[in-house]
Write a protein that holds these residues in place. Structure first.
Motif, PDB file in Angstrom:
ATOM      1  N   ALA A 159       0.830  -1.206   0.000  1.00 34.46           N
ATOM      2  CA  ALA A 159       0.000   0.000   0.000  1.00 34.46           C
ATOM      3  C   ALA A 159       0.861   1.251   0.000  1.00 34.46           C
ATOM      4  N   ARG A 160       1.931   1.234   0.767  1.00 32.71           N
ATOM      5  CA  ARG A 160       2.832   2.386   0.823  1.00 32.71           C
ATOM      6  C   ARG A 160       3.501   2.628  -0.536  1.00 32.71           C
ATOM      7  N   ILE A 161       3.950   1.561  -1.162  1.00 30.25           N
ATOM      8  CA  ILE A 161       4.563   1.685  -2.497  1.00 30.25           C
ATOM      9  C   ILE A 161       3.537   2.217  -3.489  1.00 30.25           C
ATOM     10  N   GLY A 162       2.320   1.683  -3.442  1.00 31.30           N
ATOM     11  CA  GLY A 162       1.266   2.147  -4.342  1.00 31.30           C
ATOM     12  C   GLY A 162       0.966   3.619  -4.152  1.00 31.30           C
ATOM     13  N   LEU A 183       3.859   5.658  -5.648  1.00 37.56           N
ATOM     14  CA  LEU A 183       3.828   5.625  -7.113  1.00 37.56           C
ATOM     15  C   LEU A 183       2.720   6.525  -7.664  1.00 37.56           C
ATOM     16  N   ARG A 184       1.537   6.496  -7.024  1.00 40.73           N
ATOM     17  CA  ARG A 184       0.447   7.370  -7.469  1.00 40.73           C
ATOM     18  C   ARG A 184       0.828   8.836  -7.324  1.00 40.73           C
ATOM     19  N   TYR A 215       3.229   9.684 -10.136  1.00 37.92           N
ATOM     20  CA  TYR A 215       2.539   9.701 -11.417  1.00 37.92           C
ATOM     21  C   TYR A 215       1.676  10.949 -11.543  1.00 37.92           C
ATOM     22  N   ASP A 216       0.965  11.317 -10.465  1.00 42.66           N
ATOM     23  CA  ASP A 216       0.132  12.519 -10.495  1.00 42.66           C
ATOM     24  C   ASP A 216       0.973  13.761 -10.786  1.00 42.66           C
ATOM     25  N   ASP A 217       2.171  13.813 -10.230  1.00 43.04           N
ATOM     26  CA  ASP A 217       3.058  14.945 -10.468  1.00 43.04           C
ATOM     27  C   ASP A 217       3.449  15.012 -11.949  1.00 43.04           C
ATOM     28  N   VAL A 218       3.730  13.885 -12.555  1.00 42.65           N
ATOM     29  CA  VAL A 218       4.092  13.841 -13.974  1.00 42.65           C
ATOM     30  C   VAL A 218       2.914  14.276 -14.841  1.00 42.65           C
ATOM     31  N   VAL A 219       1.720  13.823 -14.499  1.00 44.88           N
ATOM     32  CA  VAL A 219       0.524  14.180 -15.267  1.00 44.88           C
ATOM     33  C   VAL A 219       0.270  15.684 -15.196  1.00 44.88           C
TER      34      VAL A 219
END
Length: 78
Positions: free
Chosen positions: A26-29, A32-33, A36-40
């Motif tokens: 859960a921590r890794i997920g 990662l989210r 990813y949100d920062d890249v988007v």
């Protein structure tokens, strides 16, 4: 990172294959989210958007290719 490894090693039960427990997954997920949100949020650079528009319009892509061929064949002839 060492803390992460220590938690992984500490929480593995003896005799198991050493997989990640639900808390670590859960921590890794979550991390990662967040990445990813920062890249988007950064958006698409203008040059990529222009390239995508050219590829979406076949006639425009053909014109661009023709213009590119013309420019490259005349370069270096001074």
């Amino acid at each position: 990172m060492q803390e992460f490894k220590a938690q992984t090693m500490k929480k593995s039960a003896p005799g198991t294959k050493g997989g990640l427990n639900a808390e670590i997954q859960a921590r890794i997920g979550h991390q990662l989210r967040a990445m990813y949100d920062d890249v988007v949020r950064q958006g698409v650079p203008d040059r990529f958007a222009d390239l995508i528009k050219k590829l979406d319009d076949p006639q425009r892509a053909a014109e661009a290719a023709t213009a590119s061929d013309t420019n490259s064949s005349t370069e270096g002839r001074d």
